[in-house]
Design an enzyme around this catalytic site. Structure first.
Site, PDB file in Angstrom:
ATOM      1  N   ARG A  21       0.647  -1.384  -0.071  1.00  0.00           N
ATOM      2  CA  ARG A  21      -0.072  -0.200  -0.068  1.00  0.00           C
ATOM      3  C   ARG A  21       0.941   1.251  -0.002  1.00  0.00           C
ATOM      4  NH1 ARG A  21      -4.539  -2.461   4.008  1.00  0.00           N
ATOM      5  NH2 ARG A  21      -5.822  -3.330   2.314  1.00  0.00           N
ATOM      6  N   SER A 136     -22.417 -14.730  11.722  1.00  0.00           N
ATOM      7  CA  SER A 136     -21.875 -13.565  11.347  1.00  0.00           C
ATOM      8  C   SER A 136     -22.099 -13.433   9.469  1.00  0.00           C
ATOM      9  CB  SER A 136     -20.377 -13.564  11.546  1.00  0.00           C
ATOM     10  OG  SER A 136     -19.739 -12.216  10.971  1.00  0.00           O
ATOM     11  N   SER A 188     -19.864  -1.599   2.367  1.00  0.00           N
ATOM     12  CA  SER A 188     -19.132  -0.365   1.672  1.00  0.00           C
ATOM     13  C   SER A 188     -18.401  -0.801   0.304  1.00  0.00           C
ATOM     14  CB  SER A 188     -18.389   0.125   2.573  1.00  0.00           C
ATOM     15  OG  SER A 188     -17.222  -0.546   2.833  1.00  0.00           O
ATOM     16  N   HIS A 216     -21.754   2.862   7.380  1.00  0.00           N
ATOM     17  CA  HIS A 216     -21.615   3.469   6.131  1.00  0.00           C
ATOM     18  C   HIS A 216     -23.235   4.023   5.916  1.00  0.00           C
ATOM     19  CE1 HIS A 216     -17.669   2.787   4.846  1.00  0.00           C
ATOM     20  NE2 HIS A 216     -17.809   1.525   5.459  1.00  0.00           N
ATOM     21  N   THR A 244     -20.260   5.107  13.518  1.00  0.00           N
ATOM     22  CA  THR A 244     -19.045   5.701  13.754  1.00  0.00           C
ATOM     23  C   THR A 244     -19.100   7.366  13.427  1.00  0.00           C
ATOM     24  OG1 THR A 244     -16.753   6.293  12.558  1.00  0.00           O
ATOM     25  CG2 THR A 244     -18.485   5.791  11.005  1.00  0.00           C
ATOM     26  N   LYS A 247     -17.171   9.064   9.538  1.00  0.00           N
ATOM     27  CA  LYS A 247     -17.445   8.884   8.033  1.00  0.00           C
ATOM     28  C   LYS A 247     -18.576  10.268   7.732  1.00  0.00           C
ATOM     29  CE  LYS A 247     -15.426   4.435   7.718  1.00  0.00           C
ATOM     30  NZ  LYS A 247     -15.644   2.994   7.681  1.00  0.00           N
ATOM     31  N   THR A 362      -9.230  -6.911   0.662  1.00  0.00           N
ATOM     32  CA  THR A 362     -10.463  -6.114   0.838  1.00  0.00           C
ATOM     33  C   THR A 362     -11.619  -6.567   0.064  1.00  0.00           C
ATOM     34  OG1 THR A 362      -8.941  -4.325   1.279  1.00  0.00           O
ATOM     35  CG2 THR A 362     -11.273  -3.674   1.066  1.00  0.00           C
TER      36      THR A 362
HETATM   37  C1  PLP Z   1     -14.908   2.072   8.749  1.00  0.00           C
HETATM   38  C2  PLP Z   1     -15.705   0.859   9.328  1.00  0.00           C
HETATM   39  C3  PLP Z   1     -15.621   0.571  10.597  1.00  0.00           C
HETATM   40  C4  PLP Z   1     -14.690   1.342  11.645  1.00  0.00           C
HETATM   41  O1  PLP Z   1     -14.992   2.626  12.019  1.00  0.00           O
HETATM   42  P1  PLP Z   1     -13.909   3.928  12.421  1.00  0.00           P
HETATM   43  O2  PLP Z   1     -14.702   4.665  13.145  1.00  0.00           O
HETATM   44  O3  PLP Z   1     -13.340   4.165  11.080  1.00  0.00           O
HETATM   45  O4  PLP Z   1     -12.905   3.103  13.299  1.00  0.00           O
HETATM   46  C5  PLP Z   1     -16.599  -0.285  11.283  1.00  0.00           C
HETATM   47  N1  PLP Z   1     -17.330  -0.856  10.167  1.00  0.00           N
HETATM   48  C6  PLP Z   1     -17.583  -0.730   9.028  1.00  0.00           C
HETATM   49  C7  PLP Z   1     -18.454  -1.504   7.997  1.00  0.00           C
HETATM   50  C8  PLP Z   1     -16.351   0.169   8.481  1.00  0.00           C
HETATM   51  O5  PLP Z   1     -16.374   0.376   7.154  1.00  0.00           O
END
Ligand code: PLP
Length: 403
Positions: A21, A136, A188, A216, A244, A247, A362
Site C-alpha cells: 500500500r 456473522s 461499503s 456507512h 462511527t 465518516k 479487501t
Molecule cells: C470504517 C468501518 C468501521 C470502523 O469505523 P472507524 O470509526 O473508522 O474505526 C467499522 N465498520 C465498517 C463497516 C467500516 O467500514
C-alpha cells in the site's frame, strides 16, 4: 534471528503480490472539498478526491468547526484520562445523549473509534453470555470479525444477505441457545444493503440478539440520519446499533446504542472502553454539532443520493462497468490487481483525480475495483472531468467495458 530482515521480507512479499500500500499524501483544505492538495515526489498539486468517506463534507462544515474551536478554547486539548479516571467531560455526556436521541434508544456509549466499538461490544457481549453463538454475515467488516474472534464464542458464517441460509443456521441452533446475528446495513465495497426487516423477523422468530453496523449509513439514510434501520422503520427492533463519527459525521469516534442495561454492561465490562483514554472534548462537541446539523438537513441526503445516481448513470452511458449498487457507493469493476493500480495511478497523475484502488484482501481476487464516493459537494463540472478522464484511461489501458 535477524528481525529487520524478517520485516523486510514480509514487506517484499506484499510488493511481489502487488498488494503493497502506498498512501496518497493529502492536505485537505477547508472550503475546497472535494479538492485537496496532494504532495508527491514532484511537488504539490491540486486534485479532486473521489474516494473520501467524509460522505457529506461535514469535515469542513463551519458549524462543526465552530463547535470544535469553541470547546478547544474552553476545555483544552485532551480529555485527561479514561472515562472512569477523570476523563469524562461534559461534552461526552452530551454526545451520548445526542446519539441516543438519533437512534431513539435508551442510551448510547461512546468509544475511541468505530473499530473499537465493534471490537469491544462484540467481544464483551459474546464472551460473557454463556454458550453464546454468533451468526456473522460473510462480508462483515474486519472490526466485527476481530470482535467475534476475540469473544471466543462459537461462530457461524451465513452467506452474504442470504435469508434462507441464515434461517437454516438459526433453526439448527434452536431457540433456547443464546445467539447473536451480526451484520451491516450498507456494505461499503459493493454498495448493497441488507434486508434489515427480514433479518430482524428471523431474529425474533429464533430469539436472537441483533447487532447492526450502520457505519456507512448513519448521517446518510433515514429522515434524521439514523441510518437504514430508521429509513426502513426498523430502528426500535435492533438490539445493538453500532456507528462511527468519522465518516458521514466528518469527525472521529465510534459508538453503540441500545438499552440502558446493554450500554451499562459494555461500559462496565468492555476492556476497549475501560482501559483507553476518552476522546478530546472538542471532538465530542464537533461530532455532536455534526449529528444535530445532519438531523435537520435532509436535503443534503437527497442531494447525496442524486449525485450518486447521476454518477452511476453517467458511467453507464459511457460504457464504464458499474457494479450493481443500491446505495451512495459507486464501485467500478476492473478485475485485475495490476491494472486497477495502474488506472488509479493514471487518473491521479494525468487527470488529477484521486480514487484508491481496492484490491485483495479487501475484495475477492478478480473483482478488483475503483470505488467512487460522490458527495453533495461534487459538482456537475467535477463529474464531467471525471467521466472524460475515466473514458481516456479505460480506452488506453484496454479495460473491460460494461457488459
Ligand atoms: C470504517 C468501518 C468501521 C470502523 O469505523 P472507524 O470509526 O473508522 O474505526 C467499522 N465498520 C465498517 C463497516 C467500516 O467500514
Amino acid at each position: 534471528m535477524d528481525y529487520q530482515k524478517f520485516f523486510e521480507s514480509k514487506i517484499s512479499d506484499l510488493k511481489t503480490e502487488g498488494r503493497y500500500r502506498v498512501f496518497a499524501d493529502l492536505e485537505r483544505q477547508v472550503g475546497k472539498f472535494p479538492k485537496a492538495k496532494n504532495h508527491y515526489e514532484g511537488g504539490v498539486r491540486e486534485i479532486t478526491v473521489w474516494c473520501s468517506n467524509d460522505y457529506m463534507g461535514q469535515g469542513q462544515n463551519p458549524v462543526v468547526l465552530d463547535a470544535m474551536h469553541e470547546v478547544i478554547d474552553q476545555c483544552g486539548a485532551g480529555a485527561g484520562g479514561t472515562r472512569n479516571i477523570s476523563g469524562t467531560n461534559h461534552y461526552h455526556v452530551l454526545l451520548e445523549e445526542e446519539l441516543a436521541d438519533l437512534h431513539q434508544t435508551q442510551a448510547a456509549l461512546l468509544l475511541g473509534s468505530g473499530w473499537m466499538a465493534n471490537m469491544t461490544a462484540l467481544s464483551t457481549i459474546n464472551a460473557m453470555i454463556p454458550d453464546c453463538v454468533v451468526i456473522s454475515d460473510s462480508k462483515n467488516h474486519n472490526s466485527m470479525i476481530e470482535g467475534i474472534r476475540h469473544s471466543k464464542a462459537d461462530k457461524k458464517i451465513w452467506k452474504h444477505n442470504d435469508l434462507a441460509h441464515l434461517e437454516e443456521i438459526l433453526s439448527s441452533i434452536g431457540t433456547d441457545r443464546p445467539k447473536m446475528v451480526a451484520f451491516e446495513s450498507v456494505y461499503s465495497m459493493d454498495g448493497d444493503i441488507a434486508p434489515i426487516k427480514e433479518i430482524l423477523d428471523l431474529c425474533d422468530k429464533y430469539n436472537a440478539m441483533s447487532f447492526l453496523d450502520e457505519v456507512h449509513a448513519v448521517g446518510m439514510y433515514g429522515k434524521r440520519g439514523g441510518g437504514v434501520a430508521e429509513r426502513d422503520g426498523q430502528m426500535d427492533r435492533v438490539t445493538i446499533i453500532q456507528g462511527t463519527l468519522a465518516k458521514a459525521f466528518g469527525v472521529v469516534g465510534g459508538y453503540i446504542a441500545g438499552t440502558s442495561a446493554m450500554c451499562d454492561f459494555v461500559r462496565s465490562y468492555g476492556a476497549g472502553f475501560i482501559f483507553s483514554s476518552s476522546l478530546p472534548p472538542a471532538i465530542a462537541a464537533g461530532a455532536r454539532a455534526s449529528i444535530q446539523y445532519l438531523k435537520e438537513h435532509n436535503e443534503l441526503r437527497e442531494r447525496h443520493q442524486e449525485r450518486a445516481a447521476t454518477l452511476k448513470r453517467r458511467f453507464t452511458e459511457a460504457g464504464i462497468p458499474v457494479l450493481p449498487s443500491v446505495s451512495h457507493i459507486v464501485p467500478v469493476l476492473v478485475g485485475d490487481a495490476v491494472l486497477c493500480k495502474q488506472a488509479s495511478d493514471d487518473l491521479m497523475e494525468i487527470h488529477g483525480i484521486y480514487v484508491q484502488p481496492i484490491n485483495y484482501p479487501t475484495v475477492d481476487r478478480g473483482t478488483e475495483r475503483l470505488r467512487f464516493t460522490p458527495t453533495p459537494l461534487h459538482s456537475d463540472a467535477d463529474m464531467d472531468h471525471l467521466v472524460n478522464a475515466i473514458k481516456e484511461v479505460w480506452g488506453r489501458l484496454g479495460l473491460k467495458a460494461a457488459a
